[in-house]
Design a protein around this motif. Structure first.
Motif, PDB file in Angstrom:
ATOM      1  N   ASP A 174      33.629  51.403  41.830  1.00  0.00           N
ATOM      2  CA  ASP A 174      33.127  50.056  42.078  1.00  0.00           C
ATOM      3  C   ASP A 174      34.170  49.031  41.644  1.00  0.00           C
ATOM      4  OD1 ASP A 174      30.864  51.320  42.893  1.00  0.00           O
ATOM      5  OD2 ASP A 174      29.617  50.703  41.197  1.00  0.00           O
ATOM      6  N   ILE A 175      34.109  47.848  42.273  1.00  0.00           N
ATOM      7  CA  ILE A 175      35.057  46.794  41.935  1.00  0.00           C
ATOM      8  C   ILE A 175      34.295  45.525  41.602  1.00  0.00           C
ATOM      9  CG2 ILE A 175      36.964  47.724  43.280  1.00  0.00           C
ATOM     10  CD1 ILE A 175      36.284  45.747  45.482  1.00  0.00           C
ATOM     11  N   VAL A 176      34.952  44.617  40.880  1.00  0.00           N
ATOM     12  CA  VAL A 176      34.348  43.349  40.491  1.00  0.00           C
ATOM     13  C   VAL A 176      35.123  42.220  41.153  1.00  0.00           C
ATOM     14  CG1 VAL A 176      35.702  43.364  38.335  1.00  0.00           C
ATOM     15  CG2 VAL A 176      33.724  41.853  38.559  1.00  0.00           C
ATOM     16  N   LEU A 177      34.388  41.295  41.775  1.00  0.00           N
ATOM     17  CA  LEU A 177      34.996  40.132  42.425  1.00  0.00           C
ATOM     18  C   LEU A 177      34.449  38.858  41.786  1.00  0.00           C
ATOM     19  CD1 LEU A 177      34.797  41.177  46.199  1.00  0.00           C
ATOM     20  CD2 LEU A 177      36.868  41.033  44.799  1.00  0.00           C
ATOM     21  N   PRO A 178      35.313  37.938  41.338  1.00  0.00           N
ATOM     22  CA  PRO A 178      34.830  36.662  40.810  1.00  0.00           C
ATOM     23  C   PRO A 178      34.154  35.854  41.909  1.00  0.00           C
ATOM     24  CG  PRO A 178      37.126  37.060  40.195  1.00  0.00           C
ATOM     25  CD  PRO A 178      36.774  38.085  41.232  1.00  0.00           C
ATOM     26  N   ALA A 179      33.099  35.128  41.554  1.00  0.00           N
ATOM     27  CA  ALA A 179      32.393  34.308  42.536  1.00  0.00           C
ATOM     28  C   ALA A 179      33.291  33.223  43.115  1.00  0.00           C
ATOM     29  CB  ALA A 179      31.170  33.673  41.887  1.00  0.00           C
ATOM     30  N   THR A 180      34.329  32.849  42.393  1.00  0.00           N
ATOM     31  CA  THR A 180      35.251  31.821  42.876  1.00  0.00           C
ATOM     32  C   THR A 180      35.997  32.269  44.127  1.00  0.00           C
ATOM     33  OG1 THR A 180      36.867  32.633  41.266  1.00  0.00           O
ATOM     34  CG2 THR A 180      35.592  30.703  40.648  1.00  0.00           C
ATOM     35  N   THR A 181      35.989  33.569  44.429  1.00  0.00           N
ATOM     36  CA  THR A 181      36.696  34.050  45.617  1.00  0.00           C
ATOM     37  C   THR A 181      35.827  33.999  46.871  1.00  0.00           C
ATOM     38  OG1 THR A 181      36.043  36.373  45.262  1.00  0.00           O
ATOM     39  CG2 THR A 181      38.070  35.609  44.190  1.00  0.00           C
ATOM     40  N   LEU A 182      34.517  33.706  46.724  1.00  0.00           N
ATOM     41  CA  LEU A 182      33.621  33.681  47.883  1.00  0.00           C
ATOM     42  C   LEU A 182      33.985  32.548  48.835  1.00  0.00           C
ATOM     43  CD1 LEU A 182      29.998  34.359  46.584  1.00  0.00           C
ATOM     44  CD2 LEU A 182      31.396  35.820  48.026  1.00  0.00           C
ATOM     45  N   THR A 183      34.082  32.873  50.124  1.00  0.00           N
ATOM     46  CA  THR A 183      34.357  31.856  51.139  1.00  0.00           C
ATOM     47  C   THR A 183      33.229  31.715  52.144  1.00  0.00           C
ATOM     48  OG1 THR A 183      35.539  33.474  52.513  1.00  0.00           O
ATOM     49  CG2 THR A 183      36.851  32.193  50.931  1.00  0.00           C
ATOM     50  N   ALA A 184      32.395  32.719  52.309  1.00  0.00           N
ATOM     51  CA  ALA A 184      31.262  32.641  53.243  1.00  0.00           C
ATOM     52  C   ALA A 184      30.162  33.568  52.764  1.00  0.00           C
ATOM     53  CB  ALA A 184      31.700  33.024  54.654  1.00  0.00           C
ATOM     54  N   VAL A 185      28.909  33.108  52.922  1.00  0.00           N
ATOM     55  CA  VAL A 185      27.752  33.870  52.459  1.00  0.00           C
ATOM     56  C   VAL A 185      26.742  33.976  53.586  1.00  0.00           C
ATOM     57  CG1 VAL A 185      25.811  33.898  50.850  1.00  0.00           C
ATOM     58  CG2 VAL A 185      28.055  33.150  50.065  1.00  0.00           C
ATOM     59  N   SER A 186      26.341  35.192  53.917  1.00  0.00           N
ATOM     60  CA  SER A 186      25.263  35.403  54.872  1.00  0.00           C
ATOM     61  C   SER A 186      24.485  36.632  54.447  1.00  0.00           C
ATOM     62  CB  SER A 186      25.803  35.595  56.295  1.00  0.00           C
ATOM     63  OG  SER A 186      26.430  36.862  56.426  1.00  0.00           O
ATOM     64  N   GLU A 187      23.333  36.827  55.082  1.00  0.00           N
ATOM     65  CA  GLU A 187      22.507  37.988  54.743  1.00  0.00           C
ATOM     66  C   GLU A 187      23.236  39.296  55.011  1.00  0.00           C
ATOM     67  OE1 GLU A 187      18.250  39.964  56.212  1.00  0.00           O
ATOM     68  OE2 GLU A 187      18.690  37.831  56.565  1.00  0.00           O
ATOM     69  N   HIS A 188      24.112  39.306  55.992  1.00  0.00           N
ATOM     70  CA  HIS A 188      24.764  40.541  56.395  1.00  0.00           C
ATOM     71  C   HIS A 188      26.085  40.796  55.669  1.00  0.00           C
ATOM     72  CE1 HIS A 188      21.786  40.930  59.536  1.00  0.00           C
ATOM     73  NE2 HIS A 188      22.084  39.708  59.968  1.00  0.00           N
ATOM     74  N   GLN A 189      26.764  39.709  55.247  1.00  0.00           N
ATOM     75  CA  GLN A 189      28.085  39.923  54.652  1.00  0.00           C
ATOM     76  C   GLN A 189      28.491  38.774  53.729  1.00  0.00           C
ATOM     77  OE1 GLN A 189      31.915  39.969  57.080  1.00  0.00           O
ATOM     78  NE2 GLN A 189      31.713  42.154  56.567  1.00  0.00           N
ATOM     79  N   LEU A 190      29.127  39.141  52.605  1.00  0.00           N
ATOM     80  CA  LEU A 190      29.802  38.188  51.740  1.00  0.00           C
ATOM     81  C   LEU A 190      31.287  38.288  52.034  1.00  0.00           C
ATOM     82  CD1 LEU A 190      28.051  38.804  48.280  1.00  0.00           C
ATOM     83  CD2 LEU A 190      27.375  37.239  50.108  1.00  0.00           C
ATOM     84  N   VAL A 191      31.912  37.169  52.342  1.00  0.00           N
ATOM     85  CA  VAL A 191      33.341  37.158  52.648  1.00  0.00           C
ATOM     86  C   VAL A 191      34.072  36.523  51.478  1.00  0.00           C
ATOM     87  CG1 VAL A 191      35.135  36.400  54.243  1.00  0.00           C
ATOM     88  CG2 VAL A 191      32.862  37.002  55.114  1.00  0.00           C
ATOM     89  N   CYS A 192      35.089  37.212  50.985  1.00  0.00           N
ATOM     90  CA  CYS A 192      35.850  36.742  49.825  1.00  0.00           C
ATOM     91  C   CYS A 192      37.328  36.637  50.173  1.00  0.00           C
ATOM     92  CB  CYS A 192      35.702  37.703  48.650  1.00  0.00           C
ATOM     93  SG  CYS A 192      34.007  38.012  48.131  1.00  0.00           S
ATOM     94  N   ALA A 193      38.019  35.779  49.448  1.00  0.00           N
ATOM     95  CA  ALA A 193      39.474  35.773  49.482  1.00  0.00           C
ATOM     96  C   ALA A 193      39.955  36.832  48.498  1.00  0.00           C
ATOM     97  CB  ALA A 193      40.009  34.400  49.093  1.00  0.00           C
ATOM     98  N   MET A 194      41.057  37.486  48.836  1.00  0.00           N
ATOM     99  CA  MET A 194      41.579  38.515  47.934  1.00  0.00           C
ATOM    100  C   MET A 194      42.008  37.872  46.623  1.00  0.00           C
ATOM    101  SD  MET A 194      42.214  41.746  47.580  1.00  0.00           S
ATOM    102  CE  MET A 194      42.352  42.446  49.233  1.00  0.00           C
ATOM    103  N   PRO A 195      41.502  38.356  45.478  1.00  0.00           N
ATOM    104  CA  PRO A 195      41.904  37.787  44.183  1.00  0.00           C
ATOM    105  C   PRO A 195      43.409  37.891  43.985  1.00  0.00           C
ATOM    106  CG  PRO A 195      40.030  39.261  43.926  1.00  0.00           C
ATOM    107  CD  PRO A 195      40.526  39.450  45.328  1.00  0.00           C
ATOM    108  N   GLN A 196      44.011  36.863  43.403  1.00  0.00           N
ATOM    109  CA  GLN A 196      45.455  36.868  43.167  1.00  0.00           C
ATOM    110  C   GLN A 196      45.869  38.012  42.246  1.00  0.00           C
ATOM    111  OE1 GLN A 196      46.577  32.986  41.732  1.00  0.00           O
ATOM    112  NE2 GLN A 196      46.347  32.032  43.751  1.00  0.00           N
ATOM    113  N   ARG A 197      44.972  38.408  41.336  1.00  0.00           N
ATOM    114  CA  ARG A 197      45.308  39.492  40.409  1.00  0.00           C
ATOM    115  C   ARG A 197      45.053  40.861  41.018  1.00  0.00           C
ATOM    116  NH1 ARG A 197      42.711  35.662  37.220  1.00  0.00           N
ATOM    117  NH2 ARG A 197      40.703  36.707  37.429  1.00  0.00           N
ATOM    118  N   GLY A 198      44.595  40.883  42.288  1.00  0.00           N
ATOM    119  CA  GLY A 198      44.261  42.152  42.909  1.00  0.00           C
ATOM    120  C   GLY A 198      42.854  42.575  42.560  1.00  0.00           C
TER     121      GLY A 198
END
Length: 323
Positions: free
Chosen positions: A135-159
């Motif tokens: 499993d991986i952890v993504l900061p909420a600050t990377t979220l760019t779009a939210v829908s029922e079907h998919q959360l779209v994130c920007a790739m974290p700078q730290r990987g």
């Protein structure tokens, strides 16, 4: 979203986690409702059964009714019949385990759990479940779009950071610190807290050398996404306190010796007035990194300098060679 990271109580909402109301009825968390614009928690959906013929009924619960939530349990503050009447008051995008998470056009897995700040309901982290993968952890600050079907994130700078449960990550860090003989004495002065890969290190160590050793240990720990390092070496703390005492008009020029031990500070020597004696405690206690102050200052109107080796006897000692 605010990039600032705070150590505050959180709600961890894991899909499928048991949910209990105040009347003890159990169900399962099926979805989390969030505002699509602010990414704040608005409510949850749970499937309850076994009460008044409501077997398998879905219940929508406002966020304000969540008393506490960890990955192992969600506790609600109202009885189930009352919660069912609140459904019309809850809006938001429904995020479930069927919701996928993607970044740069690549799917990483499905939502495992979401972490929110308890007081404000602000989303902090998305934990992505990858099936048999880590499993991986993504900061909420990377979220760019939210829908029922998919959360779209920007790739974290730290990987991508592998997710480890908070208790596991904290225990790993403590065990590594305790395993180093040079750090054994300092470990009791260090507080370790973890929330979804954010690690707070607070407290005191004896020296800058020890501080560097602690940082070396942390660099080898898997699962740290961001480190908030607030450890103060005693050598630095003594300098900070001495500067504060010299800058305060109540204690400036007073012969005060400062002796920290893992943040527990002893004041030794002589001061000219009782007011200066009390002020010294107040000034020292306000310095960041001070855990406690033991005021051993003596009042002597003739005091003019810090006694040699004052930390031993709080009086003048015969220095080598006599005098």
């Amino acid at each position: 979203m605010n990039d600032a990271i705070e150590l505050a109580p959180v709600l961890k909402l894991r899909m499928g986690a048991p949910v209990t109301s105040s009347d003890g009825e159990l169900g399962k968390l099926t979805a989390v409702l969030i505002d699509s614009a602010t990414h704040t928690l608005t409510g949850i959906q749970a499937r309850f059964g076994g009460l008044g013929g409501l077997m398998g009924a879905d219940v929508t619960v406002p966020a304000k009714q969540i008393r506490e939530a960890g990955t192992d349990m969600v506790r609600l503050s109202e009885e189930l019949p009352a919660l069912r009447a609140m459904k019309a008051d809850v809006a938001g995008v429904s995020i479930s385990h069927a919701t996928t998470v993607a970044a740069n056009g690549k799917s990483f897995g499905r939502v495992g759990h979401l972490t929110f700040t308890h007081e404000t309901g602000a989303l902090r982290h998305v934990i992505v479940s990858r099936g048999l993968g880590e499993d991986i952890v993504l900061p909420a600050t990377t979220l760019t779009a939210v829908s029922e079907h998919q959360l779209v994130c920007a790739m974290p700078q730290r990987g991508l950071t592998p997710y480890r449960p908070d208790e596991e990550l904290e225990a790993d860090i403590r065990e590594r610190l305790e395993a180093i003989p040079q750090l054994f004495v300092d470990v009791p002065g260090i507080e370790v807290r973890a929330i979804d890969g954010n690690v707070w290190m607070r407290g005191n160590v004896s020296s800058e050398i020890t501080e560097r050793r602690v940082k070396t240990v942390l660099s080898e720990v898997r699962g740290i996404d961001q480190l908030i390092f607030e450890i103060v070496p005693d050598t630095q703390l003594a300098a900070y306190i001495s500067t504060a005492l010299a800058s305060d008009p109540r204690t400036a020029g007073q012969p005060i010796g400062v002796y920290p031990r893992l943040g527990e500070v002893a004041l030794r020597g002589r001061v000219r007035t009782e007011a200066a004696q009390q002020a010294a405690s107040d000034v020292a206690a306000r310095v960041p990194g001070v855990r406690s102050v033991a005021n051993g200052l003596l009042v002597d109107s003739r005091a003019y300098g810090v006694p040699e080796l004052a930390g031993v006897t709080n009086d003048e000692d015969i220095v080598p060679g006599g005098r």
